[in-house]
Design an enzyme around this catalytic site. Structure first.
Site, PDB file in Angstrom:
ATOM      1  N   TYR A 166      10.064  16.163  21.771  1.00 18.24           N
ATOM      2  CA  TYR A 166       8.945  15.880  22.687  1.00 18.24           C
ATOM      3  C   TYR A 166       8.921  16.899  23.839  1.00 18.24           C
ATOM      4  O   TYR A 166       7.853  17.442  24.154  1.00 18.24           O
ATOM      5  CB  TYR A 166       9.059  14.437  23.201  1.00 18.24           C
TER       6      TYR A 166
ATOM      7  N   LYS B  56      -0.205  16.307  23.324  1.00 24.93           N
ATOM      8  CA  LYS B  56      -0.234  14.927  22.807  1.00 24.93           C
ATOM      9  C   LYS B  56      -1.362  14.684  21.790  1.00 24.93           C
ATOM     10  O   LYS B  56      -1.088  14.192  20.688  1.00 24.93           O
ATOM     11  CB  LYS B  56      -0.293  13.918  23.965  1.00 24.93           C
TER      12      LYS B  56
ATOM     13  N   TYR C 241      -5.548  10.771  32.264  1.00 26.30           N
ATOM     14  CA  TYR C 241      -4.728   9.877  33.098  1.00 26.30           C
ATOM     15  C   TYR C 241      -5.582   8.707  33.602  1.00 26.30           C
ATOM     16  O   TYR C 241      -6.487   8.262  32.902  1.00 26.30           O
ATOM     17  CB  TYR C 241      -4.093  10.640  34.272  1.00 26.30           C
TER      18      TYR C 241
ATOM     19  N   VAL D 100       0.224  18.405  33.099  1.00 25.61           N
ATOM     20  CA  VAL D 100       0.745  18.668  34.447  1.00 25.61           C
ATOM     21  C   VAL D 100       0.861  20.149  34.783  1.00 25.61           C
ATOM     22  O   VAL D 100       1.049  20.494  35.943  1.00 25.61           O
ATOM     23  CB  VAL D 100       2.124  18.021  34.719  1.00 25.61           C
TER      24      VAL D 100
ATOM     25  N   SER E 266       1.018  17.869  28.451  1.00 31.69           N
ATOM     26  CA  SER E 266       0.449  16.716  27.738  1.00 31.69           C
ATOM     27  C   SER E 266      -0.714  17.063  26.814  1.00 31.69           C
ATOM     28  O   SER E 266      -1.157  16.198  26.050  1.00 31.69           O
ATOM     29  CB  SER E 266      -0.006  15.665  28.728  1.00 31.69           C
TER      30      SER E 266
HETATM   31  O1  DON Z   1       6.888  13.838  29.967  1.00 28.81           O
HETATM   32  C1  DON Z   1       6.673  14.475  30.982  1.00 28.81           C
HETATM   33  O2  DON Z   1       7.161  14.185  32.029  1.00 28.81           O
HETATM   34  C2  DON Z   1       5.720  15.617  30.989  1.00 28.81           C
HETATM   35  N1  DON Z   1       6.219  16.790  30.403  1.00 28.81           N
HETATM   36  C3  DON Z   1       4.438  15.134  30.468  1.00 28.81           C
HETATM   37  C4  DON Z   1       3.451  16.135  30.555  1.00 28.81           C
HETATM   38  C5  DON Z   1       2.163  15.723  31.096  1.00 28.81           C
HETATM   39  O3  DON Z   1       1.370  16.631  31.204  1.00 28.81           O
HETATM   40  C6  DON Z   1       1.872  14.305  31.538  1.00 28.81           C
HETATM   41  N2  DON Z   1       1.020  13.589  30.668  1.00 28.81           N
HETATM   42  N3  DON Z   1       0.729  12.637  30.132  1.00 28.81           N
END
Ligand code: DON
Length: 321
Positions: free
Chosen positions: A205, A80, A257, A275, A77
């Site tokens: 994405y 982003k 978050y 994550v 993320s």
């Molecule tokens: O879209 C997802 O599930 C993850 N790859 C997102 C990554 C993340 O770090 C969550 N963040 N907002």
């Protein structure tokens, strides 16, 4: 840099003493064994929970790296805010915010929810990030879009380590039911520009989540944000200052978050976590810090990273307020 060194005009003049204090905070956080690895993307469970790296780059190019700062890690993320900044630079905030809001969502990052105007709440949650991806270089094919993003990232990172982890991409795509559901919901609500191909968009994405950097190169990215969009290592102007201002504003309110409010209160600095256990922290006009340790707390933030950020502002006067 050398002229500044002779005149001792650095933004952190006593850099050696500063890094000694950073060492202490780093090792204190290393002793923290709390947290769990993210398990919903199988590839991410393979990381060593002991890993802990940190790197600093100041706006005038002083560097310091510790621990596993040269291990490649996925942005997840943390991509982003970077993609958001690129889209702001390309089409401007007025157009961008017709498609995505600026309010914290108060919900988990992958919640299927839109604001009363049928926009994602902000660019830092999945819904918002997917919409931002749809706005980047509309009309370009997927390969060119990916190249464009990588090229911009490399500029932000001063041409240092930026790569791509294909197995994380494949693993993420295979376990992405929620993101597909979110995509279809937003398609129904006409959240994307006309002509958007949803499956290609979601691939893009997932690919941006799977881009790799290291703490060391990530600190340069963070320092470019701290420096108003000019990379302190190369001197290249990568983004306009207004893009940085808007990005940092939303990182402060939405970057961590459901801990964002507490983080803004306690640390008072714009940050973004992912994550994979990364945290990018920006001390505007001073430096960028990039941390990485895989065990996450129940909000999804790196336990060691959060401890370091909170200890940092207890030791130094970096809290914005
Ligand atoms: O879209 C997802 O599930 C993850 N790859 C997102 C990554 C993340 O770090 C969550 N963040 N907002």
């Amino acid at each position: 840099l050398i002229a500044k060194a002779f005149r001792n005009q650095f933004i952190i003049p006593e850099f050696v003493q500063f890094t000694q204090r950073i060492d202490e905070l780093f090792w204190r956080a290393k002793a923290n064994t709390q947290g769990q690895l993210a398990s919903y993307i199988p590839q991410l469970t393979r990381f060593n929970p002991e890993s802990w790296g940190l790197a600093i780059c100041t706006v005038d190019g002083q560097r310091y790296s510790l621990g596993d700062a040269y291990d490649p890690i996925c942005l997840q993320s943390i991509s982003k805010p970077l993609t958001y900044a690129m889209v702001l630079d390309e089409i401007g905030p007025d157009v961008v915010h017709q498609y995505v809001g600026q309010e914290p969502s108060g919900q988990a990052f992958n919640t299927i929810s839109l604001d009363p105007m049928n926009r994602p709440h902000n660019p830092m949650v999945n819904a918002g990030a997917v919409v931002i991806c749809s706005l980047l270089k509309q009309g370009m094919n997927l390969a060119d879009k990916f190249d464009y993003n990588q090229q911009k990232l490399k500029l932000l990172a001063g041409n240092e380590y930026v790569s791509f982890n294909n197995s994380v991409f494949l693993s993420e795509r295979q376990t992405a039911d929620r993101n597909y559901a979110l995509g279809y919901y937003m398609k129904e609500k006409q959240c994307f520009p006309k002509g958007t191909n949803l499956h290609e968009l979601l691939d893009f994405y997932f690919q941006l989540c799977s881009v790799e950097i290291t703490c060391d190169s990530g600190a340069v990215v963070a320092a470019t944000l701290a420096n108003g969009g000019i990379c302190p290592i190369t001197g290249v102007k990568v983004l306009e200052p207004y893009c940085i201002r808007d990005t940092l504003s939303l990182m402060l309110s939405c970057g961590m978050y459901d801990y964002s409010g507490q983080f803004a209160f306690k640390v008072g600095l714009p940050g973004k976590s992912g994550v994979s256990g990364g945290i990018m922290l920006v001390v505007p006009n001073v430096m960028g810090i990039f941390m990485w340790s895989p065990p996450l707390d129940h909000y999804g933030n790196s336990c060691r990273g959060i401890q370091f950020c909170e200890d940092l502002v207890k030791s130094f006067n970096f809290h914005n307020y």
